[in-house]
Design a protein around this motif. Sequence first.
Motif, PDB file in Angstrom:
ATOM      1  N   UNK A 303       1.031  -1.100  -0.023  1.00  0.00           N
ATOM      2  CA  UNK A 303       0.125  -0.210   0.017  1.00  0.00           C
ATOM      3  C   UNK A 303       0.781   1.220   0.113  1.00  0.00           C
ATOM      4  N   UNK A 304       0.927   2.105  -1.117  1.00  0.00           N
ATOM      5  CA  UNK A 304       1.617   3.105  -1.371  1.00  0.00           C
ATOM      6  C   UNK A 304       0.778   4.538  -1.091  1.00  0.00           C
ATOM      7  N   UNK A 305       1.082   5.307   0.054  1.00  0.00           N
ATOM      8  CA  UNK A 305       0.608   6.490   0.236  1.00  0.00           C
ATOM      9  C   UNK A 305       1.321   7.576  -0.251  1.00  0.00           C
ATOM     10  N   UNK A 306       1.265   8.287  -1.148  1.00  0.00           N
ATOM     11  CA  UNK A 306       2.206   9.164  -1.736  1.00  0.00           C
ATOM     12  C   UNK A 306       1.466  10.541  -1.879  1.00  0.00           C
ATOM     13  N   UNK A 307       0.512  10.777  -1.456  1.00  0.00           N
ATOM     14  CA  UNK A 307      -0.315  11.965  -1.662  1.00  0.00           C
ATOM     15  C   UNK A 307      -1.241  12.393  -0.540  1.00  0.00           C
ATOM     16  N   UNK A 308      -0.535  12.304   0.594  1.00  0.00           N
ATOM     17  CA  UNK A 308      -1.219  12.530   1.862  1.00  0.00           C
ATOM     18  C   UNK A 308      -1.524  13.982   2.116  1.00  0.00           C
ATOM     19  N   UNK A 309      -2.663  14.162   3.055  1.00  0.00           N
ATOM     20  CA  UNK A 309      -2.852  15.647   3.358  1.00  0.00           C
ATOM     21  C   UNK A 309      -1.802  16.220   4.099  1.00  0.00           C
ATOM     22  N   UNK A 310      -1.787  17.514   4.095  1.00  0.00           N
ATOM     23  CA  UNK A 310      -0.688  18.333   5.000  1.00  0.00           C
ATOM     24  C   UNK A 310      -0.947  17.996   6.401  1.00  0.00           C
ATOM     25  N   UNK A 311      -0.088  17.863   7.207  1.00  0.00           N
ATOM     26  CA  UNK A 311      -0.409  17.748   8.725  1.00  0.00           C
ATOM     27  C   UNK A 311      -1.150  18.730   8.984  1.00  0.00           C
ATOM     28  N   UNK A 312      -2.512  18.413   9.744  1.00  0.00           N
ATOM     29  CA  UNK A 312      -3.320  19.495  10.263  1.00  0.00           C
ATOM     30  C   UNK A 312      -2.607  20.012  11.584  1.00  0.00           C
ATOM     31  N   UNK A 313      -2.937  21.216  11.973  1.00  0.00           N
ATOM     32  CA  UNK A 313      -2.332  22.001  13.115  1.00  0.00           C
ATOM     33  C   UNK A 313      -1.989  21.140  14.554  1.00  0.00           C
ATOM     34  N   UNK A 314      -2.985  20.340  14.774  1.00  0.00           N
ATOM     35  CA  UNK A 314      -2.403  19.646  15.904  1.00  0.00           C
ATOM     36  C   UNK A 314      -1.179  18.661  15.943  1.00  0.00           C
ATOM     37  N   UNK A 315      -1.276  18.161  14.711  1.00  0.00           N
ATOM     38  CA  UNK A 315      -0.343  17.090  14.644  1.00  0.00           C
ATOM     39  C   UNK A 315       1.161  17.848  14.167  1.00  0.00           C
ATOM     40  N   UNK A 316       1.039  18.743  13.481  1.00  0.00           N
ATOM     41  CA  UNK A 316       1.978  19.450  13.415  1.00  0.00           C
ATOM     42  C   UNK A 316       2.965  19.792  14.527  1.00  0.00           C
ATOM     43  N   UNK A 317       1.988  20.376  15.450  1.00  0.00           N
ATOM     44  CA  UNK A 317       2.671  20.874  16.937  1.00  0.00           C
ATOM     45  C   UNK A 317       3.093  19.797  17.710  1.00  0.00           C
ATOM     46  N   UNK A 318       2.432  18.641  17.574  1.00  0.00           N
ATOM     47  CA  UNK A 318       2.855  17.604  18.397  1.00  0.00           C
ATOM     48  C   UNK A 318       4.272  17.063  17.738  1.00  0.00           C
ATOM     49  N   UNK A 319       4.352  16.963  16.445  1.00  0.00           N
ATOM     50  CA  UNK A 319       5.708  16.778  15.747  1.00  0.00           C
ATOM     51  C   UNK A 319       6.944  17.696  16.285  1.00  0.00           C
ATOM     52  N   UNK A 320       6.446  19.093  16.177  1.00  0.00           N
ATOM     53  CA  UNK A 320       7.403  20.068  16.352  1.00  0.00           C
ATOM     54  C   UNK A 320       7.891  20.223  17.907  1.00  0.00           C
ATOM     55  N   UNK A 321       7.198  19.170  18.641  1.00  0.00           N
ATOM     56  CA  UNK A 321       7.601  19.079  19.884  1.00  0.00           C
ATOM     57  C   UNK A 321       8.809  18.484  20.192  1.00  0.00           C
ATOM     58  N   UNK A 322       9.422  17.808  18.970  1.00  0.00           N
ATOM     59  CA  UNK A 322      10.610  17.032  19.172  1.00  0.00           C
ATOM     60  C   UNK A 322      10.703  15.697  19.737  1.00  0.00           C
ATOM     61  N   UNK A 323       9.492  15.408  20.322  1.00  0.00           N
ATOM     62  CA  UNK A 323       9.446  14.244  21.040  1.00  0.00           C
ATOM     63  C   UNK A 323       9.331  13.020  20.313  1.00  0.00           C
ATOM     64  N   UNK A 324       9.106  13.103  18.821  1.00  0.00           N
ATOM     65  CA  UNK A 324       8.656  11.977  18.154  1.00  0.00           C
ATOM     66  C   UNK A 324       9.053  12.377  16.724  1.00  0.00           C
TER      67      UNK A 324
END
Length: 391
Positions: A303-324
């Motif tokens: 299963x190839x996912x190559x056109x995902x949505x841009x990360x919504x703000x809550x997920x972007x903020x979680x990622x930018x925490x640097x924890x994951x």
Amino acid sequence: MSAESYLSRGVSPTKDDVKKAVKNQSKGVVPGAFCKMIEDIAGDDDYCVAIHADGAGTKSSVAYLMYKETGNYDWFKGLAQDSLVMNTDDLACVGCYENLVLSNTIGRNAHRVDGKAIAKVIEGYDEVIAKLADNGINIKMCGGETADVGDLVNTLIVDSTIVARVKRSDVVNAANIKPGHVIVGLASSGKASYENSYNSGISSNGLTAARHMLLSKYYYENYKESFSDTLTEDKAYCGKFRLTDNLPGTDVTVGEAILAPTRTFLPIIIPVLKKYKDSISGIIHCTGGGQAKCRDFGKNIRIVKDNLFELPPIFKTIYESGEIPMKEMFQVFNCGHRIEFYCDESVAEGIIEISKSFDVDARIVGHVEALPEGSDNEVVIKYNGEEFLYN
């Protein structure tokens, strides 16, 4: 597959140990389906039954924190929708969405969660059932159990079980996901026409990670009952936000974003199935396991996912925490879309149009490729110039 940031907080996104424990159990009358189907309880060979259980998970801990910080019991109401929708939208993935019968189970520590809080949860069930009825979806509440289990539960657990019958001929079996089909994803964030406010898209998965990566040490210091005593200090509430802080990129607070009620996709899934069922090989609800959950369905496929949505703000903020890391983000969270239709490319635009008619964005997010006979399924995610393999 591993997800160290999640595992270190006592949670497994892929639940490999659970899968191992149940591997010898019967697969039901429709092996490979997204939900286990059993023989009809009424004895009709043309029908089968699903008995499905799920809940709001540790999202209830955030509702408790919001209540403690604001004194407002209304924060408990959304947990009912979280618990309900985690069941209804799983069941919709097998084409089961009519005449649903619901029972709920609430476990609480009565020293901290009083009767007013329980009343708000019940009120939440009534409200979401009424709203679904307005969209032609009938759910009967048949009671439930409220247990005072303070020795086991620090605050509150809200779970639901749904029983439903469906014609065997109407079951959508994800075991049939096949090479050549495209994947249409339905956005988890935004504001659907049937929602009252902006939805962050967080739903009810990954909340242990979300709250500890977003919320600050203030909650570690002041609300030790809101997390497990097995969690070390360096893993508890490592973020920089208070619940009342604004979530970057939005007009809502961090608390409002985390507690956004889990979106149901039933108003979209039902007309899609009525029009395009014969062209759909499977439907996946990207909950536990996130974007890699689909790996468990179908055979000999990539299963190839190559056109995902841009990360919504809550997920972007979680990622930018640097924890994951990003690879783990896709294992833990839906990261932008929660329902996937595996379908003939010829019907993809029609599915997208139905979704957008409810103000829910949709797009072709990927496709299915063949692997040699006997191969283990794998998922490939391509995002922002990086490629991640789950096998």
